[in-house]
Design an enzyme around this catalytic site. Structure first.
Site, PDB file in Angstrom:
ATOM      1  N   HIS A  62      -0.832   1.133  -3.638  1.00 43.98           N
ATOM      2  CA  HIS A  62      -1.466   1.664  -4.839  1.00 43.98           C
ATOM      3  C   HIS A  62      -0.463   2.464  -5.660  1.00 43.98           C
ATOM      4  O   HIS A  62       0.384   3.162  -5.110  1.00 43.98           O
ATOM      5  CB  HIS A  62      -2.604   2.625  -4.488  1.00 43.98           C
ATOM      6  CG  HIS A  62      -3.631   2.064  -3.567  1.00 43.98           C
ATOM      7  ND1 HIS A  62      -4.225   2.817  -2.571  1.00 43.98           N
ATOM      8  CD2 HIS A  62      -4.187   0.832  -3.472  1.00 43.98           C
ATOM      9  CE1 HIS A  62      -5.088   2.074  -1.910  1.00 43.98           C
ATOM     10  NE2 HIS A  62      -5.087   0.869  -2.439  1.00 43.98           N
ATOM     11  N   TYR A 132      -2.738  14.373  -0.075  1.00 41.29           N
ATOM     12  CA  TYR A 132      -2.025  14.014  -1.295  1.00 41.29           C
ATOM     13  C   TYR A 132      -2.144  15.167  -2.284  1.00 41.29           C
ATOM     14  O   TYR A 132      -3.257  15.550  -2.646  1.00 41.29           O
ATOM     15  CB  TYR A 132      -2.663  12.796  -1.982  1.00 41.29           C
ATOM     16  CG  TYR A 132      -2.896  11.589  -1.130  1.00 41.29           C
ATOM     17  CD1 TYR A 132      -2.048  10.493  -1.210  1.00 41.29           C
ATOM     18  CD2 TYR A 132      -4.000  11.501  -0.275  1.00 41.29           C
ATOM     19  CE1 TYR A 132      -2.270   9.355  -0.451  1.00 41.29           C
ATOM     20  CE2 TYR A 132      -4.227  10.379   0.485  1.00 41.29           C
ATOM     21  CZ  TYR A 132      -3.365   9.309   0.390  1.00 41.29           C
ATOM     22  OH  TYR A 132      -3.594   8.186   1.144  1.00 41.29           O
TER      23      TYR A 132
END
Length: 196
Positions: A62, A132
């Site tokens: 991604h 993240y």
């Protein structure tokens, strides 16, 4: 901590210095001033995400195309993963190449991915939790996906059976199809980037 640029321009591996005593250990996971001086890019956290995966789960590849400069700082805070950074920036000298890193909380290694670097990982244990720190908030429809099992990428997953994947990841286009779609980000040489 040591911040080393990888073979993917602008992508870094951050290796912390551990301080150990009878309680366990401590380390700085990131420091704004050091990250900015080493990468030459300003990193301000705008969103924090966590993913929890069962063993054998494969997530990615991604990246975002909006905003094009969206960057991330990735760590594994529980369990362990096999992590891949993949250069998806059209025109990059390392386009299509990857960097593989085993991430776990014991080592505390983090990865800094600038905009246009794709991300994928394989959970090596049940409950693997990936954190993240993102420089941009999520924009619906801005994610670009590439098939993590695309033979052209040839990512060495070491799979012994089929991985657990989302329907979206399993249906992701090949690298060639993603290039043809025109949605992959373009590479900007470091000297042309807005620096702090």
């Amino acid at each position: 901590m040591r911040i080393d640029e990888t073979v993917l321009p602008g992508a870094y591996r951050i290796v912390p210095d551990r301080i150990e005593d009878e309680r366990g250990h401590f380390y700085e996971a990131a420091r704004h001033s050091l990250l900015t001086s080493e990468t030459g890019m300003e990193f301000t956290v705008r969103q924090v995400n966590n993913s929890v995966s069962r063993r054998g789960t494969l997530r990615g590849v991604h990246c975002n195309d909006v905003p094009p400069d969206a960057s991330k700082l990735v760590t594994c805070v529980r369990g362990s993963i096999l992590d891949f950074m993949v250069d998806l920036r059209v025109g990059s000298p390392s386009f299509g190449r990857h960097v593989m890193t085993r991430l776990d909380p014991a080592d505390g290694i983090a990865l800094y991915l600038p905009g246009g670097i794709g991300h994928a990982f394989l959970a090596l244990e049940d409950g693997a939790c990936v954190n993240y720190l993102l420089s941009a908030e999520y924009v619906p429809g801005a994610m670009v996906d590439v098939d993590a099992l695309d033979p052209e990428l040839a990512l060495p997953w070491g799979l012994t059976g089929p991985p657990v994947r989302s329907a979206k990841d399993a249906a992701a286009p090949s690298l060639a199809e993603a290039v043809a779609s025109g949605r992959l980000p373009r590479y900007t040489p470091p000297e042309e980037l807005n620096r702090p």
